[in-house]
Design an enzyme around this catalytic site. Structure first.
Site, PDB file in Angstrom:
ATOM      1  N   ASP A 136       0.851  -1.190   0.000  1.00 12.27           N
ATOM      2  CA  ASP A 136       0.000   0.000   0.000  1.00 12.27           C
ATOM      3  C   ASP A 136       0.885   1.237   0.000  1.00 12.27           C
ATOM      4  O   ASP A 136       1.823   1.336   0.797  1.00 12.27           O
ATOM      5  CB  ASP A 136      -0.916   0.013   1.221  1.00 12.27           C
ATOM      6  N   TYR A 138       1.235   5.680  -0.241  1.00  8.72           N
ATOM      7  CA  TYR A 138       0.753   6.858   0.507  1.00  8.72           C
ATOM      8  C   TYR A 138       1.026   8.046  -0.402  1.00  8.72           C
ATOM      9  O   TYR A 138       1.902   8.853  -0.148  1.00  8.72           O
ATOM     10  CB  TYR A 138       1.546   6.930   1.820  1.00  8.72           C
ATOM     11  N   HIS A 143      -3.931  14.148   0.965  1.00 12.52           N
ATOM     12  CA  HIS A 143      -4.180  13.278   2.113  1.00 12.52           C
ATOM     13  C   HIS A 143      -3.026  13.337   3.110  1.00 12.52           C
ATOM     14  O   HIS A 143      -3.245  13.494   4.315  1.00 12.52           O
ATOM     15  CB  HIS A 143      -4.387  11.839   1.635  1.00 12.52           C
ATOM     16  N   GLU A 209     -10.908   4.007   3.525  1.00  9.82           N
ATOM     17  CA  GLU A 209      -9.935   4.746   2.727  1.00  9.82           C
ATOM     18  C   GLU A 209     -10.253   4.523   1.255  1.00  9.82           C
ATOM     19  O   GLU A 209     -10.246   3.379   0.783  1.00  9.82           O
ATOM     20  CB  GLU A 209      -8.497   4.294   3.043  1.00  9.82           C
ATOM     21  N   GLU A 211      -9.436   4.182  -2.264  1.00  8.21           N
ATOM     22  CA  GLU A 211      -8.234   3.882  -3.020  1.00  8.21           C
ATOM     23  C   GLU A 211      -8.601   3.144  -4.310  1.00  8.21           C
ATOM     24  O   GLU A 211      -9.709   2.623  -4.470  1.00  8.21           O
ATOM     25  CB  GLU A 211      -7.267   3.001  -2.217  1.00  8.21           C
ATOM     26  N   ASP A 243      -9.335   0.307   1.726  1.00  4.38           N
ATOM     27  CA  ASP A 243      -8.366  -0.180   2.706  1.00  4.38           C
ATOM     28  C   ASP A 243      -8.807   0.291   4.089  1.00  4.38           C
ATOM     29  O   ASP A 243      -8.327   1.286   4.606  1.00  4.38           O
ATOM     30  CB  ASP A 243      -6.968   0.329   2.365  1.00  4.38           C
ATOM     31  N   TYR A 254       1.567   2.938  15.458  1.00  6.19           N
ATOM     32  CA  TYR A 254       2.324   3.088  14.204  1.00  6.19           C
ATOM     33  C   TYR A 254       3.746   3.601  14.391  1.00  6.19           C
ATOM     34  O   TYR A 254       4.572   3.461  13.498  1.00  6.19           O
ATOM     35  CB  TYR A 254       1.565   3.958  13.204  1.00  6.19           C
ATOM     36  N   LYS A 263      -4.476  -1.921  10.036  1.00  5.09           N
ATOM     37  CA  LYS A 263      -4.691  -1.994   8.594  1.00  5.09           C
ATOM     38  C   LYS A 263      -4.884  -3.416   8.074  1.00  5.09           C
ATOM     39  O   LYS A 263      -5.355  -3.586   6.955  1.00  5.09           O
ATOM     40  CB  LYS A 263      -3.486  -1.371   7.861  1.00  5.09           C
TER      41      LYS A 263
END
Length: 426
Positions: A136, A138, A143, A209, A211, A243, A254, A263
């Site tokens: 995934d 970013y 965002h 999310e 995506e 996601d 995190y 996630k």
């Protein structure tokens, strides 16, 4: 490489295609279906008819293509994809010709038509690919900026590396699920009070999310890299991708190694894979990249795509509310750059690998691609059509994402990806 005759905008199919359909003859996506009467098999779609590729092969309509019956008489697209980009392109072109209103060969054989075409409501969509690895990214500047403003210094929202490389992390392919499968609220450690120890509890800040994701053909051997020039030759197609994210679990866990339990509990994909070939007419310019990227991330031409995206929330026993309208072309880092970066260290990509775009947020508040942004960390609750409010997602909510490209009167769509939230198990 052969030409993409299937994209001809003047083509019309002898299969009925309703106005506004995501699946005109110019699309020809691929998926896998099953039913009470049919074993799992590879299919395509025009309008509301599923095209049984196994039966087409048996009846001799796919001769002189490099496919065997076993490539279609199977519950995954991977064997078909293993034949490579040219083979899949030639297959789309053949299907386009077979179902062209001006081609009589199949059209006039009513017995064969009855065997080959299945109403879409008579089949169950299956997971289309065996996903080996899932990454995934970013890659939406808006965002990343919004999240940085919420959780760090608003004056320095982007981390120092963000404008230099497509940030990504390796996710969990085992929990990628097909549209329509239930999503169970995850449990884990959260820290609702900064002054007290964490607690073990169900997620309180469950989010979607918005995506897309791309699915790969086989890449190069371990140790070799894929350039931005080559990248699209290794991309089979795209899906819509939700996601799901547990924001409160994520906030606590995190640092320092990034997303983990927040996630990997569920990620939903749409069942139809729209080939990158079908999307070629919808190429678009991406955002200007400043500072100038390093040499291996430079590219020529248009490598972004104009794909309109929408998100809806439907409360249990309520009507759906559109909460977001965004576009894939807003992405700062494009798919070619993502794949080039992923392989620049020699990482080998395999057939069926899945690459998530990262949350797709646009420049306006109604184009933000997550509840975290739309409700701004819960401080600006969203009004639903039934009068209720949402800071984050509630049990019983169904989140549906839709996407399509449109140009010169031709609309190529993905269908939808949808998931209903249920209380945690156990």
């Amino acid at each position: 490489m052969s030409q993409i005759s299937a994209n001809n905008p003047v083509l019309k199919s002898w299969i009925e295609v309703s106005s506004g359909s995501d699946f005109p003859i110019q699309n020809i996506p691929f998926g896998v279906v099953k039913s009470e009467n049919l074993t799992p098999r590879v299919v395509s779609r025009i309008g509301n008819k599923v095209i049984d590729l196994k039966t087409l092969h048996v009846l001799g309509y796919l001769e002189n293509l490099p496919f065997e019956l076993s490539d279609f008489d199977v519950n995954l697209l991977n064997p078909m994809m293993k034949k490579g980009k040219k083979a899949v392109r030639d297959l789309r072109n053949r299907l386009s010709k077979l179902f062209d209103v001006n081609q009589p060969d199949l059209q006039k054989n009513e017995q064969h038509v009855a065997q080959v075409l299945i109403p879409v409501e008579n089949v169950c969509m299956c997971m289309p690919v065996q996903i080996g690895d899932y990454t995934d990214f970013y890659s939406s500047r808006e965002h990343a900026t919004n999240v940085g403003m919420m959780f760090r210094d608003p004056a320095n929202a982007l981390l120092p590396n963000w404008l230099w490389l497509p940030v990504g992390y390796h996710g969990r392919s085992s929990s990628v699920i097909i549209s329509g499968e239930p999503v169970y609220r995850p449990k884990g450690q959260i820290k609702p009070n900064p002054e007290e120890p964490p607690i073990y509890a169900p997620c309180r800040n469950l989010d979607f999310e918005l995506e897309t994701a791309f699915v790969t053909f086989d890449g190069k051997p371990l140790g070799e890299s894929i350039s931005t020039e080559e990248a699209e030759e290794y991309i089979f197609g795209m899906v819509l991708f939700n996601d799901w994210s547990a924001r409160d679990i994520q906030t606590w866990e995190y640092v320092p190694l990034g997303p983990f339990l927040a996630k990997n509990f569920a990620s939903s994909i749409s069942p139809w894979i729209v080939t990158l070939d079908a999307l070629q007419p919808y190429k678009a310019d991406g955002p200007a990249q400043d500072p100038e990227v390093l040499s291996y991330l430079k590219y020529k031409g248009q490598l972004s795509y104009d794909i309109q995206l929408e998100v809806f929330i439907e409360p249990e026993n309520g009507e759906e509310t559109k909460v977001c309208t965004s576009n894939f072309k807003y992405m700062y880092w494009n798919m070619a750059q993502q794949l080039a970066h992923h392989t620049v260290n020699g990482c080998n990509i395999r057939c069926g690998d899945l690459m998530g775009s990262g949350t797709i947020s646009g420049p306006t508040p109604d184009s933000y691609g997550s509840m975290l942004e739309l409700a701004w960390k819960g401080t600006r609750p969203l009004k639903m059509n039934d009068g209720s409010e949402r800071r984050f997602l509630q049990d019983g909510d169904t989140v549906t994402m839709r996407g399509f490209s449109s140009k010169d009167g031709i609309r190529i769509g993905f269908g939808e990806v949808s998931g209903k939230i249920y209380p945690p198990k156990g």
